[in-house]
Design an enzyme around this catalytic site. Sequence first.
Site, PDB file in Angstrom:
ATOM      1  N   GLY A   1      -6.846  -7.458   8.835  1.00 13.13           N
ATOM      2  CA  GLY A   1      -7.180  -8.866   8.713  1.00 13.13           C
ATOM      3  C   GLY A   1      -7.034  -9.598  10.037  1.00 13.13           C
ATOM      4  O   GLY A   1      -7.849 -10.468  10.377  1.00 13.13           O
TER       5      GLY A   1
ATOM      6  N   CYS B   1      -6.109   0.555   6.947  1.00 11.85           N
ATOM      7  CA  CYS B   1      -4.948  -0.339   6.889  1.00 11.85           C
ATOM      8  C   CYS B   1      -4.313  -0.354   8.273  1.00 11.85           C
ATOM      9  O   CYS B   1      -3.718   0.640   8.698  1.00 11.85           O
ATOM     10  CB  CYS B   1      -3.951   0.148   5.837  1.00 11.85           C
ATOM     11  SG  CYS B   1      -2.482  -0.899   5.724  1.00 11.85           S
TER      12      CYS B   1
ATOM     13  N   GLU C   1      -5.194  -9.827   0.159  1.00 12.81           N
ATOM     14  CA  GLU C   1      -5.802  -8.500   0.219  1.00 12.81           C
ATOM     15  C   GLU C   1      -6.313  -8.080  -1.154  1.00 12.81           C
ATOM     16  O   GLU C   1      -5.628  -8.267  -2.164  1.00 12.81           O
ATOM     17  CB  GLU C   1      -4.790  -7.472   0.725  1.00 12.81           C
ATOM     18  CG  GLU C   1      -4.333  -7.711   2.153  1.00 12.81           C
ATOM     19  CD  GLU C   1      -3.551  -6.538   2.698  1.00 12.81           C
ATOM     20  OE1 GLU C   1      -3.957  -5.379   2.444  1.00 12.81           O
ATOM     21  OE2 GLU C   1      -2.533  -6.777   3.372  1.00 12.81           O
TER      22      GLU C   1
ATOM     23  N   GLN D   1       0.834  -1.203   0.000  1.00  6.32           N
ATOM     24  CA  GLN D   1       0.000   0.000   0.000  1.00  6.32           C
ATOM     25  C   GLN D   1       0.867   1.250   0.000  1.00  6.32           C
ATOM     26  O   GLN D   1       1.987   1.253   0.534  1.00  6.32           O
ATOM     27  CB  GLN D   1      -0.944   0.043   1.226  1.00  6.32           C
ATOM     28  CG  GLN D   1      -2.201  -0.784   1.112  1.00  6.32           C
ATOM     29  CD  GLN D   1      -1.972  -2.224   1.502  1.00  6.32           C
ATOM     30  OE1 GLN D   1      -1.086  -2.536   2.309  1.00  6.32           O
ATOM     31  NE2 GLN D   1      -2.760  -3.129   0.941  1.00  6.32           N
TER      32      GLN D   1
ATOM     33  N   HIS E   1     -13.939  -7.623   5.139  1.00  6.32           N
ATOM     34  CA  HIS E   1     -13.175  -8.850   5.340  1.00  6.32           C
ATOM     35  C   HIS E   1     -14.092 -10.048   5.316  1.00  6.32           C
ATOM     36  O   HIS E   1     -15.194 -10.027   5.875  1.00  6.32           O
ATOM     37  CB  HIS E   1     -12.442  -8.826   6.686  1.00  6.32           C
ATOM     38  CG  HIS E   1     -11.290  -7.894   6.726  1.00  6.32           C
ATOM     39  ND1 HIS E   1     -10.002  -8.292   6.439  1.00  6.32           N
ATOM     40  CD2 HIS E   1     -11.225  -6.566   6.999  1.00  6.32           C
ATOM     41  CE1 HIS E   1      -9.185  -7.242   6.545  1.00  6.32           C
ATOM     42  NE2 HIS E   1      -9.908  -6.190   6.884  1.00  6.32           N
TER      43      HIS E   1
ATOM     44  N   CYS F   1      -1.455  -8.466   7.498  1.00  3.31           N
ATOM     45  CA  CYS F   1      -2.590  -7.568   7.286  1.00  3.31           C
ATOM     46  C   CYS F   1      -3.161  -7.239   8.655  1.00  3.31           C
ATOM     47  O   CYS F   1      -3.730  -8.105   9.330  1.00  3.31           O
ATOM     48  CB  CYS F   1      -3.645  -8.229   6.400  1.00  3.31           C
ATOM     49  SG  CYS F   1      -5.136  -7.218   6.149  1.00  3.31           S
ATOM     50  N   GLY F   2      -3.001  -5.983   9.088  1.00  4.49           N
ATOM     51  CA  GLY F   2      -3.440  -5.584  10.419  1.00  4.49           C
ATOM     52  C   GLY F   2      -4.945  -5.668  10.592  1.00  4.49           C
ATOM     53  O   GLY F   2      -5.438  -6.220  11.581  1.00  4.49           O
TER      54      GLY F   2
ATOM     55  N   ASN G   1     -12.705  -1.591   6.342  1.00  5.47           N
ATOM     56  CA  ASN G   1     -12.641  -2.210   5.018  1.00  5.47           C
ATOM     57  C   ASN G   1     -13.236  -3.614   5.146  1.00  5.47           C
ATOM     58  O   ASN G   1     -13.296  -4.182   6.241  1.00  5.47           O
ATOM     59  CB  ASN G   1     -11.213  -2.229   4.465  1.00  5.47           C
ATOM     60  CG  ASN G   1     -10.214  -2.846   5.429  1.00  5.47           C
ATOM     61  OD1 ASN G   1     -10.564  -3.322   6.505  1.00  5.47           O
ATOM     62  ND2 ASN G   1      -8.951  -2.851   5.064  1.00  5.47           N
TER      63      ASN G   1
ATOM     64  N   ASN H   1      -3.970   0.910  -2.702  1.00  5.80           N
ATOM     65  CA  ASN H   1      -3.431  -0.421  -2.933  1.00  5.80           C
ATOM     66  C   ASN H   1      -2.436  -0.402  -4.088  1.00  5.80           C
ATOM     67  O   ASN H   1      -2.353   0.571  -4.839  1.00  5.80           O
ATOM     68  CB  ASN H   1      -4.564  -1.400  -3.241  1.00  5.80           C
ATOM     69  CG  ASN H   1      -5.489  -1.593  -2.065  1.00  5.80           C
ATOM     70  OD1 ASN H   1      -5.035  -1.810  -0.935  1.00  5.80           O
ATOM     71  ND2 ASN H   1      -6.786  -1.519  -2.311  1.00  5.80           N
TER      72      ASN H   1
END
Length: 282
Positions: A223, A75, A211, A46, A162, A220-221, A160, A66
């Site tokens: 995530g 993010c 992602e 990113q 998930h 992925c934080g 975002n 992205n």
Amino acid sequence: MQLHFSKMHGIGNDFVVLDCRQRDFPLDTAQIRALADRHTGVGFDQLLSVEPARDPSCAFYYGIWNADGSPSGQCGNGVRCVAAWLHRAGALALDSSVMIESPSGPVTVRLLGPHEVTVDMGEPVFEAARIPLTAAATAERYTIETGDHTLEVGAVSMGNPHVVVTVPDLDAPELLQLGPLLSGHSRFGQGANAGFVQRVDRGRLRLRVHERGAGWTLACGTGACAAMAVLHQRGEVDDRVRVELPGGTLRIDWTGPGHTLWMTGPAAFAFEGEWTVAALRA
């Protein structure tokens, strides 16, 4: 035009950070893609821009793009890097808390050390329409068909979208196919980050994430937050969980509905550089 940048990462999830506090964001979609190329550009999962806040209650704003040039709403590893970048720039003191504005709204960050940050990621959103996920009703589990597979999944927004799939083996070869299929599944109106989680015990998870717009990443934080939130909602994990990703480990704390979720982990500087923007147009 010479474009100065910082290269950073949060447990392997890597970023290019641009200082846009006194200038407009300088790149278009094609230029972002060129800068993201790991062979002919700098390379990143990113791109982050640090800008003046739109919201007067916040100290700064950060934009997120992205690698394919598409914008992102949040993010988790990126916001930790933004906090560490602000500290190095003299704008955030150690052991202090500040609100900074993401594309999906304000988040509170606290700098525990020069390279250790804890972030209030907000309350997980499970309402299907707000993820967004096409579903008859909001549920703990959804059935999604993709390729030759029928999957039972969880879904949540952490700023975002998930989708979370519990698996017994993170090394199963079919995951390489399922990740992109779930990220682009038609039931997710804005695409989704696809997380595959293995529960080791009530305080420890293992996770891989594909992602949207970036592909498979080392970490992925959001995530990690999503995986913990989905399993917590089902009563399968405790209020504090260590989430192990290929690039490292994050700590996630959440006590349930009505409370915000906190993510704690490192942020690291890799190098500084300059890019000739004209080269992006060549």
